[in-house]
Design an enzyme around this catalytic site. Structure first.
Site, short mmCIF file in Angstrom:
data_model
loop_
_atom_site.label_atom_id
_atom_site.label_comp_id
_atom_site.label_asym_id
_atom_site.label_seq_id
_atom_site.Cartn_x
_atom_site.Cartn_y
_atom_site.Cartn_z
N SER A 69 7.61 2.56 7.99
CA SER A 69 6.74 1.27 9.42
C SER A 69 6.47 1.59 10.50
O SER A 69 6.12 0.48 10.89
CB SER A 69 8.59 0.64 8.71
OG SER A 69 8.86 -0.07 7.03
N GLY A 73 25.46 -9.32 -21.25
CA GLY A 73 25.19 -8.58 -20.89
C GLY A 73 23.66 -8.13 -21.25
O GLY A 73 23.42 -7.04 -21.03
N GLU A 77 4.47 -2.86 1.98
CA GLU A 77 4.40 -2.81 2.26
C GLU A 77 4.59 -4.47 3.88
O GLU A 77 4.27 -5.01 3.94
CB GLU A 77 2.91 -4.55 1.99
CG GLU A 77 2.08 -3.88 0.74
CD GLU A 77 0.85 -4.40 1.06
OE1 GLU A 77 0.51 -5.55 1.65
OE2 GLU A 77 0.40 -4.43 -0.40
#
Length: 390
Positions: free
Chosen positions: A139, A345, A368
């Protein structure tokens, strides 16, 4: 499925409504199994070719180079990803990589680069990839350490890129590197063919929702000037404007996932006998369905507002796209988690579509720009608008 009333919103025109109907019909017939077995590389190549043959990849490039529209249209990209994501997360992945990997060429590439690559992206004959992230620069793009040193013939790349989707199956990579001893300092973008000497895929790794991903290593990789995208030192702008086109579409993919989960959840709750009625008859189930439906509609409005602002108003969508991406991915995680719970389940049984959705959604909250990064972007843009500075 997508609330049909949403298509009546002024964000869309008739061409968008036709596009969604066409891709939805195609995906329902062509993408019949969300859970893939065997080689993920082979599936991605096959899906890319299939979407190329169907014409969907033409929305990833401008009309002049084999595309469907004059310019990249965010609303069309979002509608395509929403429909593909509803049926098959791997198909959505294969689609967006064609756009994300070639977007910088469409937006900033020379005429020669556009002619060389874009028609093959549109047909699905070439697979694209986007190489921005590094081991210590995800980032935080400012921390990028891959270097492009100016030479008499062009540039010499050295460094490592990781978390690169389509690693080892891409025909070319859009690569970002910090320029040294050039006419302009800063990040610069390049197109690097997969067979370029000095480029190696040095690692492949598995992720919870399988797709091709790995690490690229550049060792004295020689790149001619003709492979540079845009001006030297302007690569950060190239990367950010490309992400602005596609960031809202991440939310659209998440929206498709959430719609698929809700449809499966309602079907399961309506058929599951419990306490002399069905699971759907319980008020607690109805409350959950009410919450999920509202979150899906809210995501829809945020996604297509951001896409409309870019397409129609021609304005920066830094804040609105960040909001769309953040809210849609986070809410889709909540919707899918609740629908797993409705399945009991069965919802965690490996090989069930619900379990696959649970794995597919997780990555969208990271790539992104992780949710936390979107929060910072939104906060800064908000404070900038309130105070005039930050």
């Amino acid at each position: 499925m997508f609330n049909p009333d949403s298509l009546k919103l002024p964000f869309f025109d008739d061409s968008h409504r036709r596009l969604y109907a066409d891709v939805k019909a195609w995906a329902a017939a062509a993408l019949t199994n969300r859970v893939h077995t065997g080689s993920v590389d082979e599936h991605c190549v096959k899906l890319t070719r299939k979407m190329g043959d169907a014409g969907w990849l033409r929305y990833c490039v401008p009309a002049e180079y084999g595309g469907a529209l004059q310019d990249l249209d965010s609303r069309s990209l979002c509608l395509l990803r929403q429909a593909l994501g509803y049926y098959d997360g791997l198909a959505d992945f294969a689609f967006v990589m064609q756009g994300l990997g070639s977007g910088p060429i469409s937006l900033f590439g020379s005429e020669a680069l556009k002619q060389k690559y874009l028609p093959h992206v549109a047909s699905g004959k070439m697979l694209a990839a986007f190489a921005l992230s590094e081991p210590d620069a995800g980032s935080d793009v400012a921390a990028m350490s891959t270097r492009a040193t100016r030479t008499n013939q062009g540039y010499r790349l050295n460094g490592v890129k990781t978390w690169i989707s389509n690693a080892d199956i891409a025909d070319f990579y859009t690569v970002f590197a910090r320029v040294e001893n050039d006419e302009a300092e800063g990040v610069t973008a390049f197109v690097v063919d997969a067979n370029t000497p000095g480029l190696q895929v040095t690692e492949r790794f598995d992720v919870c929702a399988p797709h091709p991903i790995g690490t690229l290593t550049f060792t004295d990789c020689e790149i001619p000037v003709s492979q540079r995208i845009g001006q030297a030192g302007k690569g950060f702008k190239v990367a950010m404007q490309n992400l602005d086109v596609f960031r809202a579409s991440v939310g659209a993919a998440a929206l498709g996932f959430a719609e698929a989960a809700l449809d499966m959840g309602i079907a399961r709750a309506s058929s599951r006998k419990m306490f002399g009625a069905t699971l759907a008859d319980l008020q607690i189930t109805q409350a959950a369905i009410g919450d999920m439906s509202t979150e899906i509609d809210a995501s829809t409005l945020l996604i297509y507002r951001a896409a409309w602002e870019r397409d129609v108003l021609k304005q920066r969508t830094t804040k609105s796209a960040a909001m769309a991406k953040m809210f849609a991915t986070e809410s889709a995680q909540r919707v899918i988690d609740r629908c797993v719970q409705l399945h009991g389940g069965l919802g965690v049984k490996v090989g069930h579509p619900m379990e696959m959705l649970y794995r597919e959604i997780r990555a969208l909250r990271i790539y992104e720009g992780a949710t936390e990064v979107q929060q910072v972007i939104i906060a800064r843009e908000t404070m900038k608008n309130k105070t005039g500075e930050i």
